[in-house]
Design a protein around this motif. Sequence first.
Motif, PDB file in Angstrom:
ATOM      1  N   LYS A  31       0.707  -1.065   0.063  1.00  0.00           N
ATOM      2  CA  LYS A  31       0.066  -0.006  -0.082  1.00  0.00           C
ATOM      3  C   LYS A  31       0.776   1.245  -0.077  1.00  0.00           C
ATOM      4  CE  LYS A  31      -3.829  -2.290   2.742  1.00  0.00           C
ATOM      5  NZ  LYS A  31      -4.537  -2.120   3.999  1.00  0.00           N
ATOM      6  N   SER A  32       1.995   1.313   0.899  1.00  0.00           N
ATOM      7  CA  SER A  32       2.872   2.294   1.022  1.00  0.00           C
ATOM      8  C   SER A  32       4.207   2.010   0.252  1.00  0.00           C
ATOM      9  CB  SER A  32       3.089   2.831   2.308  1.00  0.00           C
ATOM     10  OG  SER A  32       3.940   3.923   2.535  1.00  0.00           O
ATOM     11  N   GLU A  33       4.693   2.736  -0.658  1.00  0.00           N
ATOM     12  CA  GLU A  33       6.193   2.259  -1.428  1.00  0.00           C
ATOM     13  C   GLU A  33       6.986   2.697  -0.319  1.00  0.00           C
ATOM     14  OE1 GLU A  33       8.248   0.267  -3.701  1.00  0.00           O
ATOM     15  OE2 GLU A  33       6.129   0.648  -4.200  1.00  0.00           O
ATOM     16  N   ILE A  34       6.867   3.851   0.474  1.00  0.00           N
ATOM     17  CA  ILE A  34       7.945   4.292   1.251  1.00  0.00           C
ATOM     18  C   ILE A  34       8.077   3.641   2.502  1.00  0.00           C
ATOM     19  CG2 ILE A  34       6.572   6.030   2.758  1.00  0.00           C
ATOM     20  CD1 ILE A  34       8.926   8.105   2.917  1.00  0.00           C
ATOM     21  N   ALA A  35       6.860   3.056   3.101  1.00  0.00           N
ATOM     22  CA  ALA A  35       7.108   2.063   4.246  1.00  0.00           C
ATOM     23  C   ALA A  35       7.785   0.734   3.734  1.00  0.00           C
ATOM     24  CB  ALA A  35       5.634   1.649   4.646  1.00  0.00           C
ATOM     25  N   HIS A  36       7.664   0.026   2.504  1.00  0.00           N
ATOM     26  CA  HIS A  36       8.153  -0.970   1.993  1.00  0.00           C
ATOM     27  C   HIS A  36       9.579  -0.798   1.831  1.00  0.00           C
ATOM     28  CE1 HIS A  36       8.774  -3.136  -2.068  1.00  0.00           C
ATOM     29  NE2 HIS A  36       9.476  -3.716  -1.184  1.00  0.00           N
ATOM     30  N   ARG A  37      10.028   0.141   1.337  1.00  0.00           N
ATOM     31  CA  ARG A  37      11.652   0.587   1.057  1.00  0.00           C
ATOM     32  C   ARG A  37      12.281   0.940   2.425  1.00  0.00           C
ATOM     33  NH1 ARG A  37      12.476  -1.713  -3.749  1.00  0.00           N
ATOM     34  NH2 ARG A  37      10.726  -0.878  -5.431  1.00  0.00           N
ATOM     35  N   PHE A  38      11.440   1.369   3.333  1.00  0.00           N
ATOM     36  CA  PHE A  38      12.077   1.758   4.918  1.00  0.00           C
ATOM     37  C   PHE A  38      12.250   0.493   5.426  1.00  0.00           C
ATOM     38  CE2 PHE A  38      12.011   3.056   9.177  1.00  0.00           C
ATOM     39  CZ  PHE A  38      12.856   3.992   9.344  1.00  0.00           C
ATOM     40  N   ASN A  39      11.590  -0.718   5.527  1.00  0.00           N
ATOM     41  CA  ASN A  39      11.468  -1.878   6.004  1.00  0.00           C
ATOM     42  C   ASN A  39      12.531  -2.476   5.316  1.00  0.00           C
ATOM     43  OD1 ASN A  39       9.456  -1.407   8.069  1.00  0.00           O
ATOM     44  ND2 ASN A  39       7.825  -1.994   6.577  1.00  0.00           N
ATOM     45  N   ASP A  40      12.605  -2.284   3.820  1.00  0.00           N
ATOM     46  CA  ASP A  40      13.628  -3.290   3.332  1.00  0.00           C
ATOM     47  C   ASP A  40      15.235  -2.883   3.692  1.00  0.00           C
ATOM     48  OD1 ASP A  40      11.998  -4.736   2.085  1.00  0.00           O
ATOM     49  OD2 ASP A  40      12.476  -4.090  -0.200  1.00  0.00           O
ATOM     50  N   LEU A  41      15.295  -1.471   3.537  1.00  0.00           N
ATOM     51  CA  LEU A  41      16.555  -1.037   3.753  1.00  0.00           C
ATOM     52  C   LEU A  41      17.298  -0.719   5.410  1.00  0.00           C
ATOM     53  CD1 LEU A  41      16.595   1.801   0.943  1.00  0.00           C
ATOM     54  CD2 LEU A  41      17.787  -0.422   0.910  1.00  0.00           C
ATOM     55  N   LYS A  42      16.267  -0.500   6.121  1.00  0.00           N
ATOM     56  CA  LYS A  42      16.278  -0.182   7.618  1.00  0.00           C
ATOM     57  C   LYS A  42      16.808   1.122   7.548  1.00  0.00           C
ATOM     58  CE  LYS A  42      15.447  -4.612   8.298  1.00  0.00           C
ATOM     59  NZ  LYS A  42      14.207  -5.038   8.302  1.00  0.00           N
ATOM     60  N   GLU A  43      16.523   1.821   8.736  1.00  0.00           N
ATOM     61  CA  GLU A  43      16.669   3.261   8.877  1.00  0.00           C
ATOM     62  C   GLU A  43      17.998   3.677   8.546  1.00  0.00           C
ATOM     63  OE1 GLU A  43      15.662   6.584  11.947  1.00  0.00           O
ATOM     64  OE2 GLU A  43      15.054   4.675  12.280  1.00  0.00           O
ATOM     65  N   ASP A  44      19.058   3.322   8.657  1.00  0.00           N
ATOM     66  CA  ASP A  44      20.471   3.787   8.524  1.00  0.00           C
ATOM     67  C   ASP A  44      20.636   3.983   6.968  1.00  0.00           C
ATOM     68  OD1 ASP A  44      21.086   4.367  11.204  1.00  0.00           O
ATOM     69  OD2 ASP A  44      20.895   2.032  11.309  1.00  0.00           O
ATOM     70  N   THR A  45      20.549   3.050   6.438  1.00  0.00           N
ATOM     71  CA  THR A  45      20.746   2.870   5.056  1.00  0.00           C
ATOM     72  C   THR A  45      19.834   3.737   4.220  1.00  0.00           C
ATOM     73  OG1 THR A  45      21.427   0.593   5.075  1.00  0.00           O
ATOM     74  CG2 THR A  45      21.041   1.539   2.785  1.00  0.00           C
ATOM     75  N   VAL A  81       5.241   3.309   7.956  1.00  0.00           N
ATOM     76  CA  VAL A  81       5.198   1.976   8.661  1.00  0.00           C
ATOM     77  C   VAL A  81       4.177   1.743   9.801  1.00  0.00           C
ATOM     78  CG1 VAL A  81       6.886   0.467  10.061  1.00  0.00           C
ATOM     79  CG2 VAL A  81       7.878   1.983   8.113  1.00  0.00           C
ATOM     80  N   ALA A  82       4.013   2.804  10.460  1.00  0.00           N
ATOM     81  CA  ALA A  82       3.056   2.388  11.583  1.00  0.00           C
ATOM     82  C   ALA A  82       1.310   2.373  11.129  1.00  0.00           C
ATOM     83  CB  ALA A  82       2.948   3.737  12.486  1.00  0.00           C
ATOM     84  N   ASN A  83       1.194   3.458   9.815  1.00  0.00           N
ATOM     85  CA  ASN A  83      -0.243   3.063   9.370  1.00  0.00           C
ATOM     86  C   ASN A  83       0.101   3.355   7.783  1.00  0.00           C
ATOM     87  OD1 ASN A  83      -2.658   3.704   8.571  1.00  0.00           O
ATOM     88  ND2 ASN A  83      -2.914   5.748   9.552  1.00  0.00           N
ATOM     89  N   GLU A  84       0.107   2.339   6.933  1.00  0.00           N
ATOM     90  CA  GLU A  84       0.277   2.356   5.426  1.00  0.00           C
ATOM     91  C   GLU A  84      -0.919   3.223   4.821  1.00  0.00           C
ATOM     92  OE1 GLU A  84       1.881  -0.863   3.210  1.00  0.00           O
ATOM     93  OE2 GLU A  84       2.999  -1.360   4.812  1.00  0.00           O
TER      94      GLU A  84
END
Length: 599
Positions: A31-45, A81-84
Amino acid sequence: MKWLTLISFIFLLSSARSWNLQRVARDAEHKSEIAHRFNDLKEDTFKAVTLITFAQYLQRCSYEGLSKLVKDVVDLAHKCVANEDAPECTKPLPTIFLDEICQVEQLRDSYGAMADCCAKADPERNECFLSFKVPQPDFVQPYQRPAADVICKEYQDNRVSLLGHFVYTVARRNPFLYAPTILGLAADYEHALQACCQESDIGACLDEKAAAIKERAKKVSMIQEYSCGIRKQFGERTFQAKKLALLSQKYPKTPFSEVLKVLHAIKGVYKECCEGDMVECMDDRAELMAYICSKQEVFSSKIKHCCEKPVVERSQCIIEAEFDDRPEDLPSLVEKYVHDKQVCQRFEAGHDEFLSEFIYDYGRRHHELSPQLILRVTKGYETLLEKCCKTDNPAECYANAVEEANKHIKETQEVVKTNCELLTAHGEPEFLKELLIRYTKKLPQVSTETLLEIGKKMTAVGNKCCPLPEDKRLSCSEGYLSIVIQDMCKRQETTPINDNVSHCCSDSYAYRRPCFTAMGVDTKYVPPAFDPNMFNFDEKLCTAAPAEREIGQLKLLINLIKRKPMMTHEQIKTIADGFTAMVEKCCKQSDIDTCFGEE
C-alpha cells in the motif's frame, strides 16, 4: 547530525535477509512504497540514500541544509510504517522527494528556472528536474579530505561525519551516479583510511588509494551515464537486447529462463537509477544481487568472492566480475537456426522471443565479441529471415546465414586490427594525428578543441584495449568507442554537426560505430574563408614546452584540414613535413620572427 547516526551501519550490512527476486518489480501488494522501502533498507541505509537523492537534485544545498529534508522524509517513513493507509503514504517515492524539494523556501533564489519544474505534473516534473542536474559543477569543489596529520583522529572520533561528508560531496559532484555506487565508493574510502592509518606516511598512502578511488568513480560514472543515455534514446527494447547479450556472455552456463528473470529485474533497476529514484534503485539492485548470490551454482563460478562482501560492495564487484567459463558441450547453432525446418514458423510465431533466444545462444558462445556486434549479427539474421520466410524456399534463401554473420565479425575485427597495428607501429603521437585527420574530415563543423578532445579519448581507448589479449581486445575497443560516440551524439542534440552525424547517431544503436567508421568527408561543408592569423607563427613556437608545442601543431593540423577537407594524406604529409622543417630551421635563427615571416 542525529539523522545520520550509524550511517556506518550501511557498510556492514550482510545478506542475512531472505530475498525474493519477484519483489524487484514494483509490487501492487504494498500500500505504501515508502514504508516498504524503509522496512527493506532499514533506517540507517534509508537515511544515507535519502541524503544522496537530495544532494543530487539540490547540488547547491549545504550538508547541514539537507538535514531538514532528510528528517522530513524519514519522519514520514516512520509514520507510514505505523499506518500504511495514511493519505500521504500512498504517494510514489519520487513524488514524495520532489514534493519536499518544491516546498524549499527561496528555491527560485538559489536555482532560478528550476523552480518552474514544480508547476509540472509527474513524471514530467521529474524529467524537468533531471534536466537541471549539472555533472562536475564548478560551484562544487572536489572532496577535500582532512590533512594527513589529523585525518586518522578525525576518522576515529567523528567517523559518521567524515564518511557522511564524503558521500554528500561525491553525490553533489556526480548527480547521475547511482546510490549503490556512491556507498560502495564510501566503503572503499573507509578501507583506505583503515589501511593507511597504520602506515608511517599516511598522506602518501592515502594519495595513492584516493587516486584509484577517483579513477574508479570516473569510469563507473561514465558507464552509468552512457547506459542511461542509450536507454533514453533507443528505448527499452534495444537496451534490453544489449543487456541480454552481455548477460549471456557473462553467465554462459545459466539457463535461458534464469537469464530472462535477471533481465526483467535489470529493466526495473535501470529505470529507477536513471530517473534519480535512488532509494528504490538501491533496494532493488541489492535484492537482484542477493538473488544472483543465492544461486551461484546456476549463474557463475567467478562471483564467490563478490557474494562474501557486504551488500554495498557486492553489486559493483559482481558487475565487474569476469565472464564465467564457457560450457564445452554446446551444440552448433547451425542446426537450430539454419538447418531446422521450423525456423520460419518459430520466427513468425514469436518474433521477439525467437530473437531473444538467438542473442542468448550466440552470446554464450562468443565471449570475444562485443554486445554491439552480437546485436549487429542478430539484426542481420532478422533481416535475412524477414526476406527469406516470404519466399517459396526459405531454407535455401537463408542457407548463407553463417557467411552473413561472419561479414559483420570480419569488418569489426579488421577495424580493431588496423588501428591497433597503427598505434603499435607508429606510437601514440602519429596515431592521434591519423585520428584527427579522419575525424576533422568527417566533422569539420566541430570546434578545434572538441576535435582534439575526441582524438585524445579515442587514443586512450587504443592505449587501454590494444595491449589486451585478442579475445578481449574487440569487446574492449567497441565498448569504449561506443561511449565516445555517445558523447559526440549528445553534443549533436544541442549543437547539430551535420546530416551524416545525425543519421549515424539516431538510426541504429547496433550500427553506430560502423556508421561512424564508414562516414566519408562531409560534401555539404563549406570551408571558412582563409584567415592568415590562424597560420601566424612567432618565437612562442620555439620557447613553448614540448607538450604545448605538440598541441599547437595538432590544432594547426585540424585548422588546415577544416579549410581544405579534400586534401589527401600525401598532401597533408608534405605540408606537415614542411612545417616541421621550418620550425627546426627558424628556431635556430637569432631573429626567429623574421625567419617565420619569410618561410
